[in-house]
Design a protein around this motif. Structure first.
Motif, short mmCIF file in Angstrom:
data_model
loop_
_atom_site.label_atom_id
_atom_site.label_comp_id
_atom_site.label_asym_id
_atom_site.label_seq_id
_atom_site.Cartn_x
_atom_site.Cartn_y
_atom_site.Cartn_z
N ARG A 251 -6.07 -5.36 -9.28
CA ARG A 251 -5.01 -4.78 -8.47
C ARG A 251 -4.99 -5.31 -7.04
N SER A 252 -6.04 -6.01 -6.63
CA SER A 252 -5.99 -6.63 -5.31
C SER A 252 -4.86 -7.67 -5.26
N VAL A 293 2.00 0.73 -9.64
CA VAL A 293 1.78 0.96 -8.21
C VAL A 293 3.09 1.39 -7.53
N GLU A 314 -7.83 3.68 -4.73
CA GLU A 314 -6.60 2.95 -4.47
C GLU A 314 -5.58 3.77 -3.70
N GLU A 317 -4.65 2.51 -0.13
CA GLU A 317 -3.85 1.28 -0.14
C GLU A 317 -2.41 1.57 -0.55
#
Length: 605
Positions: A251-252, A293, A314, A317
């Motif tokens: 997911r980065s 996301v 997460e 972010e």
């Protein structure tokens, strides 16, 4: 001793062990307790949600004899009597399972129905369980209709299907229908934690999150994937190995892509897409992760006070991205990602298709689309014969510095002072170009004497997009209020007094004015100006010794903690690049061997 897979080893043996199907368990438990039993049940749902398991537990509940042999119909079968153990092992003569996928004809159904005339041999009830019942032929359905409607009192039908739309309504009307729902990822993750704790297998939480998402609501799939992950990781479940096994995207990369899209950074988007190709990561998985996301971002934008999961690393972010991207743009990106997944198979190269989908996200950004439309309309109006400029400024696409306006002005007349070009005064802080006021020609002559030869209109550019690092490093002009607000926000963040959306509000806001009991903040995005966030920020300030009321307005921000942090980061980046490029060894390698420095590879220490 042969190994028994987790999906079979941990199959529920009673209703209390069922996970994620409380609505079905409650209905069947109440029916068994009050002995208000229907003669036919239909269980629907996707694969691996427990249809066959519920059928076997129901059969045990109907035929359980109790540990002492004196039991009756119960919602809690003992699991130790002859009937319970035989049903679990598949040897109970009065419990028959028919797989309609391979026995779909009328002959197989008639052979099953011929057993209905005989009373049970061991138990109280005969139970006919037909799995994937929608696969039966129309003739087979017709053959069982009469018996299904009026079976003997000792016979119970249990039907299961993954596609209830294909079951005839004449069958549906004769059954009680229960829909077993796909399980939530958190429910699956919690169950996997219990199973692995019993199995004494080490596993970190991120790896279980990946397995729970990959199962797509099926507990059986989750346990099967866990078996595979245990073998792949040599008895240990770690995020890196599980991600490699599933082929899912880190997911980065997703966060990097979304941040680049929010900032209009096409170069980072293309470079990241090529990185995914280099590492062989799935293009479909990339768009799927982006959709997930974006969905969470949309929820945060619509409901800023939504609960924060402290165990989710997460969340911070995602909250930052939700504050950075407008809500309408989030919805647009989500829609394009969903449709883009269907286009991957049409392209000769799925990574090329992925790049096109990502570039489409940039091309259809709402701000860019509005600006392009406004520019076309303005140029079209000015190109008409006799067209005059509007008295109000028109919002169009950004362009280069304003060009001078050439006009034929009769002698004896001149432009008013307010329309004359303004002198540029030196300043240490560069200012973005201003939108010129509409030019008006003042004359006593008839209107046709003033003829506009050329007009070039510009819009003030967005300072957050396409700005060189040198401009970013010099963009913030300090002020006493700005210094005070920056120090206050840094102290609140260091003590973790503000998190998530409240922290973003503090970082993105500019302290415009402060009084003894009221402070005025300014933010650029309406999504940050939420009453709940302001109240929590005011509470944090009161704890820090500033009991004031916060008032927020929406407008242009020139000095905020976030801008100061960006300027400091840009300064550090410029210094790091200067050190590298000025290094004699680096210059020698570039001069003698044609070496090149990969863009974006230099990071400040």
């Amino acid at each position: 001793m042969s190994y028994l897979v987790l999906a079979r080893k941990y199959r529920p043996r009673n209703f209390t062990e069922m996970v994620g199907q409380d609505h079905v368990v409650q209905a069947l438990t109440n029916a068994l307790t009050s002995q208000r039993l229907h003669h036919a049940y239909l269980f629907t749902g996707t694969r691996g949600v427990g249809k066959t398991t519920v059928s076997r537990i129901l059969a045990k509940s109907l035929n359980c004899q109790g540990a002492d042999g004196q039991g009756g119909i119960t919602a809690t079968p003992c699991g130790v009597c002859q009937a319970c153990t035989d049903i679990d092992s598949g040897r109970f003569v009065d419990y028959t399972e028919l797989d309609a996928a391979s026995n779909r004809g009328v002959d197989e159904v008639q052979a099953l129905l011929e057993q209905a005339v005989y009373k049970p041999v061991q138990g109280r009830f005969k139970v006919f369980m037909i799995d994937e019942v929608h696969m039966l032929t129309n003739t087979a359905f017709n053959a069982m209709l009469k018996t299904l409607e009026e079976p003997p009192e000792y016979l119970k039908f249990v039907l299961a299907t993954t596609d209830p739309q294909k079951v005839p309504v004449t069958v549906l009307s004769r059954c009680l229908q229960f829909n077993l729902r796909p399980m939530a990822p958190d429910t699956i993750r919690e169950h996997l934690q219990k199973v692995l704790l019993t199995e004494r297998v080490q596993a970190d939480v991120p790896s279980l999150r990946l397995l729970a998402r990959a199962a797509r609501g099926s507990m059986r799939d989750a346990l099967s994937l866990t078996d595979q992950a245990i073998a792949f990781g040599s008895g240990v479940l770690q995020e890196a190995t599980v991600r490699q096994m599933l082929g899912s995207v880190d997911r980065s990369y997703v966060f990097r892509l979304l941040q680049a899209l929010a900032q209009g950074d096409g170069k980072t988007v293309v470079v990241t897409s090529e990185t995914l190709r280099t590492h062989g990561l799935s293009a479909a998985s990339t768009l799927e992760e982006m959709s997930g996301v974006l969905q969470r971002m949309a929820v945060l934008q619509a409901v800023p006070d939504s609960a924060q999961d402290d165990n989710d690393p997460e969340f911070a972010e995602i909250a930052q991205l939700a504050a950075l991207m407008p809500a309408d743009e989030t919805q647009l990106l989500y829609s394009i990602c969903l449709h883009g997944r269907g286009e991957l198979g049409l392209a000769p190269d799925e990574y090329a298709a992925l790049t096109m989908v990502l570039l489409r996200l940039l091309a259809f950004k709402p701000a860019a689309a509005d600006a392009a439309t406004a520019e076309k309309k303005t140029l079209k109006i000015l190109s008409r014969p006799g067209a005059e400029p509007s008295a109000e400024p028109t919002k169009i696409a950004p362009g280069p510095a304003p060009a001078p306006v050439t006009a034929a002005v009769p002698q004896g007349h001149r432009l008013p002072v307010r329309d004359m070009p303004r002198p540029q005064t030196p300043s240490t802080t560069p200012e973005p170009p201003l939108v010129p006021d509409p030019v008006q020609v003042v004359s006593d002559a008839p209107p046709q004497a003033a003829k506009i030869e050329a007009v070039q209109v510009h819009e003030q550019p967005d300072p957050r997009r396409d700005v060189p690092l040198e401009r970013v490093a010099e963009a913030v002009a300090g002020s006493p209020d700005g210094d005070f607000w920056y120090a206050t926000v840094q102290a609140l963040m260091a003590s973790e007094a503000i998190t998530a959306m409240v922290r973003e509000l503090a970082l993105q806001a500019q302290l415009v004015a402060r009084d003894t009991d009221q402070w005025l903040l300014r933010v650029e995005r309406e999504s940050l100006n939420q009453p709940g966030s302001r109240e929590r920020l005011a509470a944090a300030l009161a704890t820090a010794g500033y009991p004031v009321r916060l008032v927020a307005e929406v407008g242009r921000v020139s000095d905020s903690p976030a801008r100061r942090n960006a300027a400091a980061a840009a300064q550090a980046q410029l210094l790091a690049e200067k050190i590298v490029f000025d290094d004699p060894l680096v210059q020698s390698l570039m001069r003698d061997f044609g070496a090149k420095i990969v863009p974006g590879s230099i990071k400040p220490g």
